[in-house]
Write an enzyme that holds these catalytic residues in place. Structure first.
Site: not given
Length: 297
Positions: A182, A250
């Site tokens: 990811k 984030k």
């Protein structure tokens, strides 16, 4: 949520922890696919609203939600949120049966994935890190891409069930590999969106019809998902959909932390992260990530 045709999978008792913009439709697909779903959300009203919409039932704690479940899915905010629903006397691990599988769809660190995998294995349970790509629309339409890390047997057990909200569920490697994949995804997106932003801003400065230009270059080597799905909305200065800048920052924080650990050099990613900080300063924390172009106008 759009209609989706689900594969024929034996119904299972499952739990879903975290009913945000991603988790709520993902859990909804599980219920509609015929599974017996119990949900938990930190804000109980969201869980009650989900039950009203989809059926199933809600529970007051993660421990209660996972009782009797063969598969437990979670999609929360970050490492700390994940630990809060997994660990402790009211956490999922305290209530999961031996041999049950925890599937974490949170975009979190590879470090927390390995940590929770080790704790799970010592307790006779399984942990799969399984971050997703596809955004809110992908969750609602049931076409997410899922990148998984963990042991092969539990992965193969969870995959047919997770296909209820996915178009691809792939095991990348051992524990943590899903989270690392990811991160690769987010590195690619960061560079692509910045390049697309500069290209559109340049073309507009040159007085080109940028929607026409995007149609043309989208048929060649410049084609990308970002160009196809965000290019024209960037031209129109529309940023009220998709993946928020706050969430991207984030994620890029996780990427840059991991790069410091493994020694990878990410000069463009680090620069784009700072550009997103500029967008936050402009009040754009909830804008779509394609709002990078706002810095150039």
């Amino acid at each position: 949520m759009v209609n989706k045709t689900y594969d024929s999978v034996p119904p299972q008792r499952v739990a879903f922890l975290g009913l945000g913009v991603m988790g709520s439709p993902m859990a909804g697909h599980l219920q509609r696919a015929g599974h017996e779903v119990t949900v938990y959300n930190r804000t109980a009203a969201k869980a009650e609203a989900w039950v009203t919409t989809y059926g199933g039932r809600s529970a007051a704690t993660p421990r209660e939600a996972v009782a009797g479940a063969s598969l437990v899915f979670a999609c929360v905010g970050n490492d700390d949120d994940l630990r809060s629903v997994v660990l402790g006397p009211d956490g999922a691990f305290a209530g999961m049966s031996e041999g049950a599988i925890f599937v974490d769809h949170t975009t979190a660190s590879a470090e927390v994935a390995r940590e929770l995998n080790q704790i799970a294995r010592l307790a006779g349970k399984y942990f799969i890190d399984a971050p997703v790509s596809g955004g809110q629309a992908g969750a609602e339409n049931g076409v997410l891409t899922v990148m998984c890390g963990g042991e092969l047997a539990p992965f193969e057990a969870m995959k047919p069930v997770a296909m209820a909200y996915s178009r691809a569920v792939t095991r990348i490697g051992e524990s943590g590999a899903g989270q690392l994949a990811k991160m690769v995804n987010q590195i690619c997106i960061a560079g692509l969106v910045q390049g697309l932003s500069e290209a559109i801003a340049f073309g507009q400065q040159a007085q080109l019809d940028m929607k026409l230009v995007l149609d043309v270059i989208g048929k060649g080597a410049a084609q990308s998902w970002q160009l196809d799905n965000r290019g024209k909305t960037m031209v129109d200065d529309q940023f009220e959909f998709g993946f928020a800048v706050d969430w991207m920052r984030k994620d890029l924080g996780l990427v840059l932390d991991e790069a410091r650990r493994n020694g990878a050099r990410l000069p463009v990613t680090a620069l784009v992260d700072q550009f997103y900080a500029d967008v936050q300063e402009m009040g754009g924390g909830r804008w779509d990530t394609s709002s990078l172009i706002r810095r150039l106008r």
